[in-house]
Write a protein that holds these residues in place. Structure first.
Motif, short mmCIF file in Angstrom:
data_model
loop_
_atom_site.label_atom_id
_atom_site.label_comp_id
_atom_site.label_asym_id
_atom_site.label_seq_id
_atom_site.Cartn_x
_atom_site.Cartn_y
_atom_site.Cartn_z
N PHE A 129 0.83 -1.20 0.00
CA PHE A 129 0.00 0.00 0.00
C PHE A 129 0.87 1.26 0.00
CE2 PHE A 129 -2.79 3.24 1.77
CZ PHE A 129 -3.98 3.01 1.07
N SER A 130 1.89 1.28 0.83
CA SER A 130 2.78 2.45 0.91
C SER A 130 3.47 2.70 -0.42
CB SER A 130 3.82 2.25 2.01
OG SER A 130 3.21 2.19 3.26
N CYS B 79 1.00 4.00 -3.00
CA CYS B 79 0.70 5.43 -2.76
C CYS B 79 1.83 6.31 -3.29
CB CYS B 79 0.46 5.69 -1.28
SG CYS B 79 -1.13 5.08 -0.67
N LYS C 284 1.43 9.02 -6.23
CA LYS C 284 1.80 10.41 -5.94
C LYS C 284 2.77 10.93 -6.99
CE LYS C 284 1.67 14.03 -3.23
NZ LYS C 284 0.44 14.81 -3.13
N ASP D 171 -3.27 13.55 -0.62
CA ASP D 171 -2.88 12.27 -0.02
C ASP D 171 -4.11 11.42 0.31
OD1 ASP D 171 -0.23 12.96 -0.24
OD2 ASP D 171 0.00 13.52 1.88
N GLU D 172 -5.17 12.06 0.77
CA GLU D 172 -6.41 11.33 1.09
C GLU D 172 -7.00 10.69 -0.16
OE1 GLU D 172 -10.87 12.16 2.88
OE2 GLU D 172 -9.32 13.65 3.19
N ILE E 58 -5.37 9.88 -2.86
CA ILE E 58 -4.46 8.81 -3.28
C ILE E 58 -4.71 7.56 -2.46
CG2 ILE E 58 -2.03 8.08 -3.27
CD1 ILE E 58 -1.36 11.00 -4.13
N ARG E 59 -4.83 7.69 -1.15
CA ARG E 59 -5.08 6.51 -0.29
C ARG E 59 -6.40 5.84 -0.67
NH1 ARG E 59 -3.07 9.99 3.47
NH2 ARG E 59 -5.13 10.47 4.30
N SER F 215 -7.93 5.98 -3.59
CA SER F 215 -7.77 5.37 -4.92
C SER F 215 -6.97 4.07 -4.85
CB SER F 215 -7.08 6.36 -5.87
OG SER F 215 -7.89 7.50 -6.06
N VAL F 216 -5.90 4.07 -4.07
CA VAL F 216 -5.08 2.87 -3.93
C VAL F 216 -5.88 1.78 -3.22
CG1 VAL F 216 -3.03 1.91 -2.79
CG2 VAL F 216 -2.86 4.05 -4.09
N GLU F 217 -6.68 2.14 -2.23
CA GLU F 217 -7.52 1.14 -1.55
C GLU F 217 -8.49 0.50 -2.54
OE1 GLU F 217 -8.91 -1.32 1.42
OE2 GLU F 217 -7.16 0.00 1.52
#
Length: 192
Positions: free
Chosen positions: A127-128, A131, A135, A143-144, A146-147, A149-151
């Protein structure tokens, strides 16, 4: 020089045990595969395996680490979420055997808190890195965003891994178009 040779032999033996464990775990699952069965698969004694790994969880941890390392390397190679719709549509995100082993890890994690922790740690690494990649590709996104979207991408990717076990019900071309639309929505700037 002698230490290098010894270290190389140690790594080679660990690799042999990991390959045998992968075969054994794929056939029997982590929970059902005994150390005796694993030793038989590796053509070693149980005692020899314990020289390289303290227990079965240590072997599982090494398998997971290697799978995640390979996935992170693949993520770096592709370095673009633009490729994701095609990979999802073709169900070719990861090596099929790795997907199956990670499903075994997930099943074992429901019974074993040590393996559950491994799964959480592996997910955090993936996940990191995802992200960071998003980015880099889409610096205007918060950042929110992105998190989130990645989730969502993680759900799609992991679901695709599970769906690999069943026949695909729609054409890859149609799925590609839908995944492409979703990708465009996920990564358009928030002020558009």
């Amino acid at each position: 020089m002698a230490n290098e040779a010894r270290d190389a032999r140690h790594r080679q033996r660990q690799d042999e045990i990991i390959l045998a464990a992968r075969r054994c775990f794929r056939r029997q699952g982590f929970h059902a595969a005994s150390m005796a069965r694993l030793a038989e698969e590796a053509n070693l004694s149980v005692g020899q395996i314990y020289r390289y790994f303290t227990n079965k969880e240590a072997i599982i941890e090494e398998i997971v680490r290697r799978i995640i390392d390979a996935r992170l390397a693949h993520m770096e190679e592709t370095a673009s979420v633009a490729n994701l719709p095609q990979l999802l549509a073709s169900r070719a995100l990861h090596a099929e055997e790795d997907d199956a082993l990670m499903l075994e890890v997930a099943a074992e994690a429901t019974r074993n808190p040590v393996v559950a922790r491994m799964l959480v740690d592996a997910d955090e690494r993936m996940f990191s890195q995802a992200c960071l990649s998003v980015k880099k590709a889409h610096p205007a996104l918060s950042d929110e965003r992105i998190r989130a979207s990645v989730e969502l991408l993680a759900v799609l990717i992991e679901g695709t891994s599970f769906r690999r076990l069943t026949p695909q019900k729609a054409s890859a071309e149609r799925l590609h178009a839908l995944y492409q639309q979703l990708n465009e929505q996920l990564f358009k700037t928030e002020d558009s």
